[in-house]
Structures are given as structure tokens and as C-alpha cells.
Design a protein around this motif. Structure first.
Motif, PDB file in Angstrom:
ATOM      1  N   VAL A   2       0.860  -1.175   0.000  1.00 35.66           N
ATOM      2  CA  VAL A   2       0.000   0.000   0.000  1.00 35.66           C
ATOM      3  C   VAL A   2       0.896   1.225   0.000  1.00 35.66           C
ATOM      4  O   VAL A   2       1.897   1.267   0.707  1.00 35.66           O
ATOM      5  CB  VAL A   2      -0.916   0.034   1.258  1.00 35.66           C
ATOM      6  N   CYS A   3       0.537   2.206  -0.782  1.00 39.18           N
ATOM      7  CA  CYS A   3       1.269   3.471  -0.798  1.00 39.18           C
ATOM      8  C   CYS A   3       0.337   4.587  -0.341  1.00 39.18           C
ATOM      9  O   CYS A   3      -0.729   4.788  -0.911  1.00 39.18           O
ATOM     10  CB  CYS A   3       1.795   3.779  -2.197  1.00 39.18           C
ATOM     11  N   LEU A   4       0.752   5.302   0.694  1.00 38.97           N
ATOM     12  CA  LEU A   4       0.052   6.513   1.113  1.00 38.97           C
ATOM     13  C   LEU A   4       0.842   7.675   0.523  1.00 38.97           C
ATOM     14  O   LEU A   4       1.970   7.933   0.929  1.00 38.97           O
ATOM     15  CB  LEU A   4       0.014   6.615   2.637  1.00 38.97           C
ATOM     16  N   ARG A   5       0.277   8.361  -0.452  1.00 42.73           N
ATOM     17  CA  ARG A   5       1.015   9.429  -1.130  1.00 42.73           C
ATOM     18  C   ARG A   5       1.292  10.619  -0.232  1.00 42.73           C
ATOM     19  O   ARG A   5       2.302  11.275  -0.371  1.00 42.73           O
ATOM     20  CB  ARG A   5       0.284   9.877  -2.390  1.00 42.73           C
ATOM     21  N   ASP A   6       0.374  10.935   0.663  1.00 37.57           N
ATOM     22  CA  ASP A   6       0.572  12.040   1.597  1.00 37.57           C
ATOM     23  C   ASP A   6       0.273  11.513   2.993  1.00 37.57           C
ATOM     24  O   ASP A   6      -0.871  11.487   3.424  1.00 37.57           O
ATOM     25  CB  ASP A   6      -0.348  13.212   1.244  1.00 37.57           C
ATOM     26  N   SER A   7       1.299  11.094   3.699  1.00 40.18           N
ATOM     27  CA  SER A   7       1.094  10.418   4.973  1.00 40.18           C
ATOM     28  C   SER A   7       1.331  11.310   6.187  1.00 40.18           C
ATOM     29  O   SER A   7       1.318  10.827   7.317  1.00 40.18           O
ATOM     30  CB  SER A   7       2.016   9.198   5.059  1.00 40.18           C
ATOM     31  N   LYS A   8       1.512  12.604   5.963  1.00 43.70           N
ATOM     32  CA  LYS A   8       1.752  13.511   7.085  1.00 43.70           C
ATOM     33  C   LYS A   8       0.551  13.493   8.033  1.00 43.70           C
ATOM     34  O   LYS A   8      -0.589  13.660   7.605  1.00 43.70           O
ATOM     35  CB  LYS A   8       1.990  14.936   6.580  1.00 43.70           C
ATOM     36  N   THR A  58      11.624   0.806  -7.487  1.00 41.01           N
ATOM     37  CA  THR A  58      11.546   2.237  -7.774  1.00 41.01           C
ATOM     38  C   THR A  58      10.435   2.885  -6.954  1.00 41.01           C
ATOM     39  O   THR A  58      10.630   3.933  -6.333  1.00 41.01           O
ATOM     40  CB  THR A  58      11.299   2.477  -9.278  1.00 41.01           C
ATOM     41  N   ALA A  59       9.272   2.265  -6.914  1.00 42.80           N
ATOM     42  CA  ALA A  59       8.144   2.804  -6.150  1.00 42.80           C
ATOM     43  C   ALA A  59       8.463   2.832  -4.658  1.00 42.80           C
ATOM     44  O   ALA A  59       8.182   3.830  -3.975  1.00 42.80           O
ATOM     45  CB  ALA A  59       6.892   1.983  -6.416  1.00 42.80           C
TER      46      ALA A  59
END
Length: 119
Positions: A2-8, A58-59
Motif C-alpha cells: 500500500v502506498c500513502l502518497r501524503d502520509s503527514k 523504484t516505487a
């Protein structure tokens, strides 16, 4: 994966008895990428496998940057059912349902069976 693009300021919540969630740090990228590709493709060699490994690396490196806001997660399910992984920030929440499937490899024509056994 899973990728959270904006995890702040994102808080994760999930049932720890049903899901194992691991933040993928820079030093873990190679191990996690190899584990995932090996589980998907086995030990077979080939261009598709190499391409997928390169894309995944890469990801993952993109999410593992110290100055970046993205976050890569390795999610492993335990047991059966559809547990939730929830990512929340303030009043906004995203719920992912993680299906736990029993995987059975499909035998191809190259598979060798022991004498007297059938599929």
C-alpha cells in the motif's frame, strides 16, 4: 503493498490479530521487494519478473525518502475474512478492506507428479 502518497499526520488503525502492517524504510526496500516478487513469481527467472522487481523497487524507494511525504506499507493478512486497514487524518478517513484468500498454485504442463498421484 500500500502506498500513502501524503502520509503527514496520518494515523493507521487495524486489528493486529488479523493484519501485520510494516512501514517500509529505506534499508528495507530490497528485502521487501524481493519477498513480494518471490511470493508472486516464485524462483522463476524472466524479463517480466525483472521488470516488476525494478518497478516495485523504484516505487518503494520513492516512498522511503526521508524528506518525502509518501509512505510505503507492507500489509500481510492472517487468518480468514476481510479485515480493515483504516488511514485517518483529522476528520478524513480512508478504509481499505484486505481480502484474505487461500492461494493454490496452478500446475502447468511442466509440473512433474510422483508416480501414482493425480491432480
Amino acid at each position: 503493498m500500500v502506498c500513502l502518497r501524503d502520509s503527514k499526520d496520518v494515523h493507521l488503525s487495524y486489528d493486529r490479530d488479523r493484519l501485520q502492517v510494516e512501514d517500509v524504510r529505506f534499508e528495507q526496500v530490497e528485502r521487501v521487494a524481493q519477498e513480494y516478487i518471490n511470493s508472486r513469481y516464485g524462483e522463476q527467472k524472466g524479463q517480466e519478473r525483472d521488470d516488476q522487481l525494478l518497478r516495485l523497487r523504484t516505487a518503494l524507494y520513492g516512498t522511503a525518502r526521508l524528506d518525502g511525504s509518501a509512505r510505503g506499507l507492507k500489509v500481510v493478512a492472517k487468518g480468514v475474512g476481510i479485515p480493515e486497514l483504516k488511514a485517518a487524518r483529522g476528520n478524513t478517513a480512508i478504509k481499505l478492506e484486505v481480502a484474505i484468500l487461500k492461494w493454490t498454485p496452478v500446475l502447468g504442463p511442466e509440473a512433474k507428479l510422483e508416480k501414482g498421484r493425480s491432480v
